[in-house]
Every structure is written in structure tokens, then in C-alpha cells.
Design a protein around this motif. Structure first.
Motif, PDB file in Angstrom:
ATOM      1  N   LYS A 154     102.198 -12.673  16.956  1.00 39.07           N
ATOM      2  CA  LYS A 154     103.538 -12.767  16.353  1.00 39.07           C
ATOM      3  C   LYS A 154     104.592 -12.443  17.410  1.00 39.07           C
ATOM      4  CE  LYS A 154     101.763 -11.621  11.813  1.00 39.07           C
ATOM      5  NZ  LYS A 154     101.196 -10.480  11.134  1.00 39.07           N
ATOM      6  N   ASP A 155     104.308 -11.421  18.242  1.00 39.38           N
ATOM      7  CA  ASP A 155     105.232 -11.040  19.319  1.00 39.38           C
ATOM      8  C   ASP A 155     105.370 -12.168  20.346  1.00 39.38           C
ATOM      9  OD1 ASP A 155     105.388  -8.619  18.025  1.00 39.38           O
ATOM     10  OD2 ASP A 155     104.060  -7.553  19.431  1.00 39.38           O
ATOM     11  N   ILE A 156     104.227 -12.767  20.685  1.00 40.79           N
ATOM     12  CA  ILE A 156     104.239 -13.865  21.670  1.00 40.79           C
ATOM     13  C   ILE A 156     105.049 -15.037  21.117  1.00 40.79           C
ATOM     14  CG2 ILE A 156     102.801 -15.613  22.804  1.00 40.79           C
ATOM     15  CD1 ILE A 156     100.609 -13.411  23.042  1.00 40.79           C
ATOM     16  N   PHE A 189     101.130 -20.030  23.557  1.00 42.94           N
ATOM     17  CA  PHE A 189     100.320 -18.984  22.924  1.00 42.94           C
ATOM     18  C   PHE A 189     100.195 -17.754  23.821  1.00 42.94           C
ATOM     19  CE2 PHE A 189      97.883 -22.749  20.926  1.00 42.94           C
ATOM     20  CZ  PHE A 189      98.925 -22.984  20.058  1.00 42.94           C
ATOM     21  N   ALA A 190     100.857 -17.783  24.980  1.00 38.85           N
ATOM     22  CA  ALA A 190     100.881 -16.643  25.906  1.00 38.85           C
ATOM     23  C   ALA A 190     102.220 -16.675  26.629  1.00 38.85           C
ATOM     24  CB  ALA A 190      99.733 -16.748  26.905  1.00 38.85           C
ATOM     25  N   ARG A 191     102.730 -15.483  26.964  1.00 41.90           N
ATOM     26  CA  ARG A 191     104.040 -15.406  27.629  1.00 41.90           C
ATOM     27  C   ARG A 191     103.956 -15.843  29.083  1.00 41.90           C
ATOM     28  NH1 ARG A 191     104.740 -10.155  24.105  1.00 41.90           N
ATOM     29  NH2 ARG A 191     102.650  -9.860  24.894  1.00 41.90           N
ATOM     30  N   THR A 192     102.861 -15.472  29.764  1.00 41.64           N
ATOM     31  CA  THR A 192     102.705 -15.804  31.177  1.00 41.64           C
ATOM     32  C   THR A 192     101.320 -16.409  31.402  1.00 41.64           C
ATOM     33  OG1 THR A 192     101.744 -13.662  31.746  1.00 41.64           O
ATOM     34  CG2 THR A 192     104.140 -13.829  31.857  1.00 41.64           C
ATOM     35  N   ARG A 193     101.135 -17.000  32.563  1.00 40.73           N
ATOM     36  CA  ARG A 193      99.825 -17.584  32.896  1.00 40.73           C
ATOM     37  C   ARG A 193      98.756 -16.497  32.994  1.00 40.73           C
ATOM     38  NH1 ARG A 193     100.014 -22.973  34.525  1.00 40.73           N
ATOM     39  NH2 ARG A 193     102.118 -23.750  34.854  1.00 40.73           N
ATOM     40  N   ARG A 194      99.139 -15.338  33.508  1.00 35.76           N
ATOM     41  CA  ARG A 194      98.166 -14.236  33.613  1.00 35.76           C
ATOM     42  C   ARG A 194      97.733 -13.755  32.234  1.00 35.76           C
ATOM     43  NH1 ARG A 194      99.600 -10.349  38.791  1.00 35.76           N
ATOM     44  NH2 ARG A 194      99.080 -11.898  40.353  1.00 35.76           N
ATOM     45  N   GLU A 195      98.685 -13.693  31.311  1.00 34.53           N
ATOM     46  CA  GLU A 195      98.354 -13.278  29.953  1.00 34.53           C
ATOM     47  C   GLU A 195      97.436 -14.313  29.298  1.00 34.53           C
ATOM     48  OE1 GLU A 195     100.596 -11.389  26.115  1.00 34.53           O
ATOM     49  OE2 GLU A 195     101.488 -13.208  26.931  1.00 34.53           O
ATOM     50  N   ALA A 196      97.698 -15.596  29.554  1.00 30.90           N
ATOM     51  CA  ALA A 196      96.857 -16.660  28.996  1.00 30.90           C
ATOM     52  C   ALA A 196      95.416 -16.494  29.472  1.00 30.90           C
ATOM     53  CB  ALA A 196      97.401 -18.024  29.416  1.00 30.90           C
ATOM     54  N   ARG A 197      95.267 -16.196  30.747  1.00 30.06           N
ATOM     55  CA  ARG A 197      93.933 -16.005  31.320  1.00 30.06           C
ATOM     56  C   ARG A 197      93.225 -14.816  30.654  1.00 30.06           C
ATOM     57  NH1 ARG A 197      91.896 -17.625  36.393  1.00 30.06           N
ATOM     58  NH2 ARG A 197      90.007 -16.487  36.910  1.00 30.06           N
ATOM     59  N   SER A 248     104.455 -29.225  26.370  1.00 27.76           N
ATOM     60  CA  SER A 248     104.203 -30.478  27.079  1.00 27.76           C
ATOM     61  C   SER A 248     103.970 -31.631  26.111  1.00 27.76           C
ATOM     62  CB  SER A 248     102.983 -30.298  27.985  1.00 27.76           C
ATOM     63  OG  SER A 248     103.192 -29.203  28.845  1.00 27.76           O
ATOM     64  N   GLU A 249     104.372 -32.832  26.541  1.00 28.23           N
ATOM     65  CA  GLU A 249     104.260 -34.026  25.686  1.00 28.23           C
ATOM     66  C   GLU A 249     102.808 -34.373  25.389  1.00 28.23           C
ATOM     67  OE1 GLU A 249     105.975 -37.145  28.110  1.00 28.23           O
ATOM     68  OE2 GLU A 249     107.404 -35.729  28.942  1.00 28.23           O
ATOM     69  N   TRP A 250     101.913 -34.010  26.303  1.00 28.96           N
ATOM     70  CA  TRP A 250     100.504 -34.383  26.121  1.00 28.96           C
ATOM     71  C   TRP A 250      99.749 -33.426  25.191  1.00 28.96           C
ATOM     72  CZ3 TRP A 250      97.128 -30.797  28.460  1.00 28.96           C
ATOM     73  CH2 TRP A 250      97.721 -29.933  29.384  1.00 28.96           C
ATOM     74  N   LEU A 251     100.457 -32.417  24.674  1.00 31.46           N
ATOM     75  CA  LEU A 251      99.853 -31.479  23.719  1.00 31.46           C
ATOM     76  C   LEU A 251     100.535 -31.610  22.362  1.00 31.46           C
ATOM     77  CD1 LEU A 251      99.631 -28.159  25.787  1.00 31.46           C
ATOM     78  CD2 LEU A 251      97.717 -29.595  25.105  1.00 31.46           C
ATOM     79  N   ASP A 252      99.733 -31.537  21.304  1.00 31.97           N
ATOM     80  CA  ASP A 252     100.265 -31.535  19.949  1.00 31.97           C
ATOM     81  C   ASP A 252     100.096 -30.105  19.437  1.00 31.97           C
ATOM     82  OD1 ASP A 252     101.235 -32.287  17.525  1.00 31.97           O
ATOM     83  OD2 ASP A 252      99.343 -33.127  16.794  1.00 31.97           O
ATOM     84  N   VAL A 253     101.200 -29.355  19.338  1.00 28.09           N
ATOM     85  CA  VAL A 253     101.128 -27.922  19.023  1.00 28.09           C
ATOM     86  C   VAL A 253     101.543 -27.634  17.586  1.00 28.09           C
ATOM     87  CG1 VAL A 253     101.953 -25.623  19.682  1.00 28.09           C
ATOM     88  CG2 VAL A 253     101.576 -27.354  21.443  1.00 28.09           C
ATOM     89  N   ASP A 254     100.680 -26.881  16.898  1.00 23.00           N
ATOM     90  CA  ASP A 254     100.964 -26.397  15.547  1.00 23.00           C
ATOM     91  C   ASP A 254     101.162 -24.880  15.687  1.00 23.00           C
ATOM     92  OD1 ASP A 254     101.029 -25.550  12.952  1.00 23.00           O
ATOM     93  OD2 ASP A 254      99.084 -26.380  12.368  1.00 23.00           O
ATOM     94  N   ALA A 255     102.431 -24.471  15.926  1.00 20.55           N
ATOM     95  CA  ALA A 255     102.731 -23.058  16.208  1.00 20.55           C
ATOM     96  C   ALA A 255     102.394 -22.140  15.043  1.00 20.55           C
ATOM     97  CB  ALA A 255     104.196 -22.903  16.587  1.00 20.55           C
ATOM     98  N   SER A 287      95.702 -12.901  12.648  1.00 14.39           N
ATOM     99  CA  SER A 287      96.640 -11.967  12.019  1.00 14.39           C
ATOM    100  C   SER A 287      97.131 -10.877  12.974  1.00 14.39           C
ATOM    101  CB  SER A 287      95.972 -11.314  10.804  1.00 14.39           C
ATOM    102  OG  SER A 287      94.795 -10.646  11.225  1.00 14.39           O
ATOM    103  N   LEU A 288      96.669 -10.879  14.213  1.00 12.76           N
ATOM    104  CA  LEU A 288      97.075  -9.841  15.171  1.00 12.76           C
ATOM    105  C   LEU A 288      98.582  -9.880  15.425  1.00 12.76           C
ATOM    106  CD1 LEU A 288      94.281  -9.986  17.928  1.00 12.76           C
ATOM    107  CD2 LEU A 288      94.584  -8.236  16.192  1.00 12.76           C
ATOM    108  N   GLN A 289      99.179  -8.687  15.504  1.00 10.50           N
ATOM    109  CA  GLN A 289     100.620  -8.554  15.771  1.00 10.50           C
ATOM    110  C   GLN A 289     100.976  -9.177  17.126  1.00 10.50           C
ATOM    111  OE1 GLN A 289     103.092  -7.466  13.745  1.00 10.50           O
ATOM    112  NE2 GLN A 289     104.522  -7.991  15.380  1.00 10.50           N
ATOM    113  N   ARG A 290     100.038  -9.124  18.064  1.00  9.00           N
ATOM    114  CA  ARG A 290     100.276  -9.631  19.423  1.00  9.00           C
ATOM    115  C   ARG A 290     100.736 -11.094  19.398  1.00  9.00           C
ATOM    116  NH1 ARG A 290      96.218  -8.967  24.564  1.00  9.00           N
ATOM    117  NH2 ARG A 290      97.703  -9.683  26.103  1.00  9.00           N
TER     118      ARG A 290
END
Length: 197
Positions: free
Chosen positions: A147-149, A98-106, A159-166, A142-145
């Protein structure tokens, strides 16, 4: 708040690690190391600690607190430490793509973009537990951001320990990660040795 202004690639080079662990696909130019200079045992331990702090974006005092908490828990201190660092909210946002980099995630967590079990959380160091559901706040989906990410991170293996619904920008923590599921190049045994002196 203290911020490390050192350029990412320069810091990666000094720690001898690949920037891909931070979400950057650029290559850090390798400079030949001076092989005559022998690194002491303390130097190796310190480097491992700096590497872990840099990857997860944690400063010294909180990192020390994580270590002390990990030491009080059952099981191996080093494994507990890595599991706690990996279960931080900003790390899960990054791991889920859900973020390109760790800094962006933060930054996204700081800006109240995510909810944990339906409640908005803006603390990057929030420790998630097994069963927690992390998703983008309803009014931000609905943010474009995002969609870009999604275009950039779509190919990233989650990761296997996460169940992701993109599609719904939602992730569920199936269980806390084991050491084998954590792919960061850190030798946590050296960190434990450093702190237990």
C-alpha cells in the motif's frame, strides 16, 4: 554474493546519469568535469557498459553471459541485449510500479513476494516472456508495504509493453520491449564494440 557498496548518488555522478532511472527522485549534484581530459574510445565504451550494469544491477560475469546469448540470437546484438536486460523479473517489478527502486524490486523478488504464471519465483534475473503474468503472492497482497509503495509509485508512468492492474498488484507482459520502448540512457552499440574486440 558480490555487492557494490558505492553510494547510489556518487555512482550516478561518476557515470554522468540521472538517479531517476534507478527509482530515486533525488538530484545528483553536478560537479564541473575537467574538460581538458579527453576520454578515449575505450573509456566511452567502458562507461556505457558500467552504466548498463549499474542500472540493471548486474555483475560482470552474468552481463557477459547476456551479451554472448544476445550475440547468438537473430537480429542486432545490442537491441537483443537491452531487451533481455529489460525482461528480467526484478526490472518488470520496478517498471510495473510494484517497487520504489530497482534495488527494492530485487529484494522483493528475493523474498518470494512475486509469482510468475502462478508459481513463486525468487530469482531476480528470471527472464520473462510475452504473455507471462507477474503478481504478488496471494498471502502477501494485504501487506502494508505494498500500500505504501502504491502511494509513492502511483504517478509513475508504466511501460507500454506491460499491462498493469495496480489494484490487484498484477502485471502482464504484452510483448517483449523494442529498443524504442526502453528509456535507459545507454548506447548499446558501444557495449557491442567493446565486447567484439
Amino acid at each position: 554474493m558480490a555487492v557494490n557498496k558505492t553510494p547510489i548518488l556518487k555512482r550516478c555522478r561518476s557515470l554522468g546519469m540521472d538517479p531517476v532511472y534507478l527509482g530515486y527522485d533525488k538530484k545528483s549534484k553536478r560537479h564541473p568535469q575537467n574538460s581538458r581530459r579527453k576520454v578515449s574510445e575505450y573509456g566511452l565504451q567502458l562507461k556505457e557498459k558500467q552504466k548498463a550494469k549499474f542500472i540493471y544491477g548486474v555483475l560482470e560475469k552474468p552481463f557477459r553471459n547476456y551479451y554472448e546469448k544476445a550475440d547468438r540470437m537473430k537480429g542486432q546484438t545490442g537491441t537483443n541485449l537491452m531487451t533481455m536486460l529489460e525482461s528480467r523479473l526484478d526490472n518488470i517489478v520496478f517498471r510495473a510500479g510494484f517497487a520504489r527502486t530497482r534495488r527494492e524490486a530485487r529484494q522483493l523478488v528475493d523474498h518470494k513476494m512475486f509469482t510468475v504464471n502462478g508459481k513463486k519465483v525468487n530469482i531476480p534475473s528470471y527472464l520473462c516472456k510475452a504473455g507471462d503474468v507477474i503478481e504478488v503472492a496471494e498471502n502477501k497482497k494485504s501487506l502494508q508495504r505494498f500500500k505504501d509503495i502504491a502511494e509513492v509509485t502511483n504517478g509513475r508512468a508504466t511501460s507500454e509493453w506491460l499491462d498493469v492492474d495496480a489494484e490487484n498488484i498484477k502485471a502482464t507482459v504484452k510483448n517483449l520491449p523494442t529498443r524504442e520502448q526502453i528509456d535507459v540512457p545507454v548506447n548499446e552499440v558501444l557495449i557491442v564494440e567493446l565486447y567484439s574486440k
